[in-house]
Design a protein around this motif. Structure first.
Motif: not given
Length: 147
Positions: A26-27, A64, A108-111, A118, A120, A122, A136, A138
């Motif tokens: 996920e991140g 990311a 960083v995290k994938q949303k 994708t 994301m 951060g 935020e 992409s």
């Protein structure tokens, strides 16, 4: 141990992630020390150096890129097969300046993922936990044209 330069094509003086601390599906969490000898401090601002906000954003985006490269490898892509390209940046919020010598943690995290993009989020914090910034964005995974 995989290094940042194993994952992304960025190199000094335009490499703003020192190490990957951890990662999951996920991140990713990375770290960066902002060094006083970096050339951009000579002009931003002379006598009162502050890390430019655009470079703070770039640091998050490079973290990311590391995440996306690890994700691509897990899906079977060969190292160096494609690069993450930023498609959109939004909702950038700066909370406190970063100075030479500051050590920051970048998360960083994938949303979501949709149609080759994708989405994301951060964030960056100083070593003492002080929030620095968030954004935020992409990312699209592409094979760039050789030039």
């Amino acid at each position: 141990m995989i290094t940042v330069t194993d994952l992304i094509p960025h190199r000094p003086p335009f490499l703003f992630v020192d190490e990957i601390v951890s990662h999951t599906a996920e991140g990713l969490v990375a770290r960066r020390t902002w060094r006083a000898e970096e050339d951009f401090y000579r002009g931003h601002y002379p006598g009162a150096p502050i890390t430019p906000g655009v470079l703070l954003c770039e640091s998050v985006l490079q973290a990311a890129a590391c995440f996306m490269a690890l994700k691509a490898r897990a899906a079977g892509a060969a190292p160096g097969e494609g690069v993450p390209l930023i498609a959109k940046i939004g909702d950038v919020r700066f909370r406190t300046p970063v100075y030479p010598g500051d050590i920051v943690t970048i998360e960083v995290k994938q949303k979501d993922a949709l149609g080759g993009f994708t989405m994301m989020a951060g964030a960056m914090k100083k070593a003492d936990g002080t929030r620095v910034m968030s954004l935020e964005f992409s990312v699209a995974w592409k094979t760039p044209e050789a030039r």
